[in-house]
Design an enzyme around this catalytic site. Structure first.
Site, PDB file in Angstrom:
ATOM      1  N   ASP A 199       0.851  -1.187   0.000  1.00 25.05           N
ATOM      2  CA  ASP A 199       0.000   0.000   0.000  1.00 25.05           C
ATOM      3  C   ASP A 199       0.890   1.241   0.000  1.00 25.05           C
ATOM      4  O   ASP A 199       2.117   1.160   0.148  1.00 25.05           O
ATOM      5  CB  ASP A 199      -0.932  -0.017   1.220  1.00 25.05           C
ATOM      6  CG  ASP A 199      -2.224   0.732   0.959  1.00 25.05           C
ATOM      7  OD1 ASP A 199      -2.262   1.594   0.055  1.00 25.05           O
ATOM      8  OD2 ASP A 199      -3.214   0.472   1.678  1.00 25.05           O
TER       9      ASP A 199
ATOM     10  N   GLU B 155     -10.087   7.031   3.977  1.00 27.24           N
ATOM     11  CA  GLU B 155      -9.271   6.363   4.988  1.00 27.24           C
ATOM     12  C   GLU B 155      -8.599   7.328   5.948  1.00 27.24           C
ATOM     13  O   GLU B 155      -8.107   8.362   5.560  1.00 27.24           O
ATOM     14  CB  GLU B 155      -8.212   5.504   4.301  1.00 27.24           C
ATOM     15  CG  GLU B 155      -7.318   6.275   3.341  1.00 27.24           C
ATOM     16  CD  GLU B 155      -6.396   5.361   2.562  1.00 27.24           C
ATOM     17  OE1 GLU B 155      -5.605   4.652   3.187  1.00 27.24           O
ATOM     18  OE2 GLU B 155      -6.478   5.372   1.323  1.00 27.24           O
TER      19      GLU B 155
END
Length: 848
Positions: A319, A519
């Protein structure tokens, strides 16, 4: 293919589990068995021979380039030509050439340029085509004008796996029309704490639905295993985030998932088994830790479990800068993550240094050559399966010759169908719904004509906070969809955000809910909706007091405690984040012109709805399960029994204890803005302008600019650039509502991290805790920053207890102001009020 939801994961998939004590924090030995996923993909001998030949010819430099992934905001075409990176991505706030509203043709043009640079062997000796990866979260959601489907939480309520398969197909077609080959989807997280800012990315709190959806979404994106697999419009899919991202403590994104291994497998791995069985080619590793160890550095989970025991033969992608958090790593190097099993490293901005450091680590044996070859082999295997060597440049591919796929009418109709199926009816007292389309309808609330709000995060921009209706040219707001049907039937629709009307309506439809987020910006600590400011409740109550029936349409990325709002509504609809097709709401709420029901409510809760505001962990099968609306609840018009639809008045008593200030630290801008804070810019000719976006320019368009930068997390800092020439410009960290300055605040330091990017050409003043022209502390930061090296982060601390302010303010409107009148550039992050300054902090003494 027929898709029947499979809701027996725990009973059928894991019968061979062995119950042993949970893995300790330091232990790295298997405790339970992880059965192999039954993938229909079989090894292809021809592909393996091709891989052998490729690897034999590749240099170390070419191999390392394959496993480094830069981001287009930092990567140039020349750098792609020089290094031949195996892939690249666009982040949630990045579009080709910096054009947020770039059309599909522009995206395709950019794909061609990067492709041409990657196959140009003049500098790097490699002609292996690159791949472009993108976060297609709910449709091709980063691209201006794309079809936006409901976010996953709404799709989970639909209980329709075939719908999911078709959404995968439609999204793949829109992605194909822009020339992009690789999608970072689907998310198969199982969210367990609804305070998590990514709850809306999860289909359900229970693994059954997640497992039932994972395979159909993957086959929709990639095609069926067989002749259809990765052919024509099909793209490479990514199951994410492996593993435990939805189980972190306190709902904190990127936190620690503390659980035994059997629960990790049975709850959080359910979607991966189905995705692997469907042939998913990519798995993204998760930011979070498991029992104290970062997943990105966990060899047991990434290599022994995922690749060996579960049988995943694709590649693992990291990520965004997640390698930084692995022990022994930083932004520019991370052998530990490679050795743990990450195959392709997402390094958005520091990719050149990362490339050279990784190359050195391979040569020195820190990264074994065999591990490098395995990573490259896995990535190239997926590329070959997709046909990257045969398909040619993006614009020349057959699937790219279908511009009509982008925002196609059939895709919009599919998204509209998904909206209808995702709606969950929680209350319908006195059968207020459905509403006759011939009625006089007041449409109120700040979500009624707000496409950014109904789309949520990951929509054109990352957080979605800086969007307006102009960013969604092909979308329909909820108000527009209602008005169209009401007026066509002979009724009237009046839009009034604050609920003030000209003619008293027969009924009010009030659209309210959460502002967009994504997020970790979306992490919250309290479940009560608008606990600090009950403006929406005031609106509902005012309409009720006027004897106007109220239908509330609630937009949210998670269930929230809304007992007060439920009591103030005659009907209440959980609409989640429906996306671009707001008319799907009207299809269910309104009758047709003849008074007949158009579509019934069919949505069922895939997340339990809290009865109390402190039910942070509320999941089906819990021992003490006491929801207001249980998992699977959802009314319909077919429920003719009035008693079954009547919801009695609910308790409005709150039980949650607000987050306590321990006195050690009060965050103002740590990772993201604290609740009640906002950045603002002003210049000599314009007043303060509050900024609800990651980047902005002052009112005159030139004196002062702000843009997001990364310190430890994505966009957790802000960089300010002054271009003033003789006139002051100010960057301010503001309180939305003025805060009383208690003695406790006066005893603290304001501490922040700063990075000097351009030396000051004039004095730079800093003012703290200000009310208009009076501040608790004022001074110059030049004594602290003038000697700092450019481009490096340092900690500053400014005491607030100094004497000397002639008129001490009683309240603070601005927590921090930075002002100068000449060229200067400074980045800031981690701003907080602290009791004790950090030992490494540079302190601005009271005399300065």
């Amino acid at each position: 293919m027929s898709f029947v939801p499979h809701f027996a994961i725990g009973k059928t998939l894991f019968l061979c589990s062995v119950l042993l004590p949970a893995r300790g924090i330091a232990a790295d030995i298997p405790q339970v068995s992880w059965p192999k996923a039954h993938s229909a993909r079989q090894p292809d001998a021809a592909i393996e021979r091709q891989l052998d030949a490729l690897l034999a010819k590749m240099t170390l430099e070419q191999k390392v380039a394959q496993i480094v992934q830069p981001e287009i905001g930092y990567l140039s075409v020349e750098q792609m030509r020089q290094y031949g990176f195996g892939s690249y991505l666009n982040g949630g706030n990045t579009a080709p050439y910096g054009q947020k509203q770039a059309d599909a043709k522009t995206w395709l043009k950019y794909a061609d340029e990067m492709y041409a640079a990657s196959v140009d062997s003049s500098l790097d000796g490699s002609s292996i085509p690159t791949l472009w990866g993108t976060d297609a979260m709910h449709g091709h959601s980063n691209v201006f004008g794309a079809t936006l489907f409901p976010h996953n939480i709404g799709l989970g309520a639909a209980r329709d796996a075939y719908l999911i398969h078709r959404i995968g197909q439609a999204t793949a077609k829109e992605v194909a029309a822009t020339g992009i080959e690789w999608m970072f989807a689907p998310t198969v997280a199982v969210a367990r704490d609804d305070r998590w800012g990514r709850t809306f990315e999860s289909y359900a709190e229970d693994p059954e639905i997640v497992a039932a959806y994972a395979g159909p979404m993957v086959t929709g994106i990639q095609g069926e295993n067989g002749d259809d697999f990765l052919r024509f419009y099909h793209r490479i899919a990514t199951a994410k985030h492996f593993i435990g991202d939805g189980g972190t403590g306190n709902g904190i994104d990127r936190g620690d998932t503390v659980t035994d291994e059997q629960s990790l497998r049975d709850i959080h791995a359910a979607g991966y088994y189905k995705a692997i069985a469907a042939g998913v080619q990519s798995v993204m590793a998760s930011f979070n830790s498991w029992n104290g160890k970062r997943v990105h550095g966990d060899h047991y989970l990434l290599t022994e479990v995922l690749k060996q025991q579960m049988g995943f033969d694709g590649f693992v992608i990291s990520d965004w800068n997640a390698h930084k958090f692995v022990d022994g790593c930083d932004l520019e190097q991370c052998a530990a993550a490679f050795n743990a099993g990450v195959d392709v490293m997402m390094v958005p901005e520091h990719f050149e240094a990362f490339y050279h450091n990784t190359l050195r680590q391979v040569k020195e044996g820190v990264i074994p050559t065999a591990r490098l070859d395995d990573a490259v082999r896995r990535f190239l295997r997926a590329k070959i399966r997709w046909g990257v060597f045969e398909r040619g440049k993006p614009s020349a591919r057959p699937e790219s010759r279908h511009p009509e796929w982008f925002n196609a009418p059939e895709h919009r109709e599919l998204a509209r169908e998904a909206v209808r199926k995702s709606l969950v009816l929680l209350k319908n007292n006195n059968h207020i719904l459905p509403i006759s389309a011939k009625s006089r309808v007041l449409i109120a609330g700040d979500g009624a004509d707000n496409i950014a709000k109904q789309a949520g995060g990951w929509s054109v921009s990352w957080q979605g906070t800086d969007n307006t209706n102009a960013d969604f040219p092909n979308a329909t707001s909820i108000y527009a969809g209602l008005r169209q049907q009401i007026e066509a039937a002979g009724g009237s629709a009046e839009l009034s955000e604050d609920g003030r009307y000209i003619d008293k309506p027969d009924v009010a439809i009030v659209v309210i809910g959460e502002a967009p987020y994504a997020e970790w910006f979306g992490d919250i600590q309290q479940l009560e909706y608008q606990h600090a400011d009950k403006r929406d409740l005031v609106l509902l109550q005012r309409l009720k007091q006027q004897n106007i029936p109220v239908v509330t349409v609630f937009l949210s990325g998670r269930p929230l405690w809304v007992n007060k709002e439920l009591n103030a509504s005659d009907a209440f609809v959980a609409a989640w984040l429906p996306g671009s097709e707001g008319q799907g709401i009207a299809d269910v709420l309104l009758t047709d012109s003849g008074g007949a029901i158009q579509y019934d409510f069919t949505g069922k809760l895939s997340f339990s709805w809290p009865k109390y505001d402190d039910q942070y962990l509320l999941n089906i099968n819990d021992k003490l399960y006491d929801p207001l609306f249980a998992y699977g609840f959802g009314l319909s018009y077919a429920d003719h029994n009035a008693e079954s639809q009547a919801l009695a008045p609910l308790s409005e008593m709150t039980r949650a204890v607000p987050p306590h200030d321990s006195g050690e630290q009060l965050p103002l801008f740590v990772r993201n803005l604290a609740e009640g804070m906002v950045w603002a810019l002003s210049d000599s000719s314009t007043k303060q302008q509050a900024i609800n976006a990651p980047s902005a320019v002052s009112g005159d368009g030139e004196s002062l600019s702000m843009q997001s930068v990364n310190l430890a997390y994505q966009e957790d800092g802000r960089k300010f650039v002054w271009q003033s020439r003789g006139a002051n410009a100010t960057a301010s960290l503001k309180y939305i509502r003025a805060q009383a300055l208690s003695p406790a605040i006066r005893d603290k330091f304001l501490q922040l991290k700063v990075r000097l990017d351009q030396a000051a050409a004039a004095d730079v003043s800093i003012e703290l805790m200000c009310q208009q022209t009076s501040c608790l502390r004022s001074g110059s930061i030049l004594p602290l920053v003038s000697g700092l090296a450019l481009g490096q982060w340092h900690t500053l601390a400014i005491p607030l207890h100094c004497d000397g302010a002639p008129n001490r303010p009683q309240v603070a409107e601005d927590a921090l102001r930075l002002t100068t009148k000449q060229q200067f550039s400074l980045a800031v992050a981690d701003i907080a009020l602290v009791k004790t300054a950090a030992p490494s902090a540079l302190v601005l003494d009271c005399g300065q």
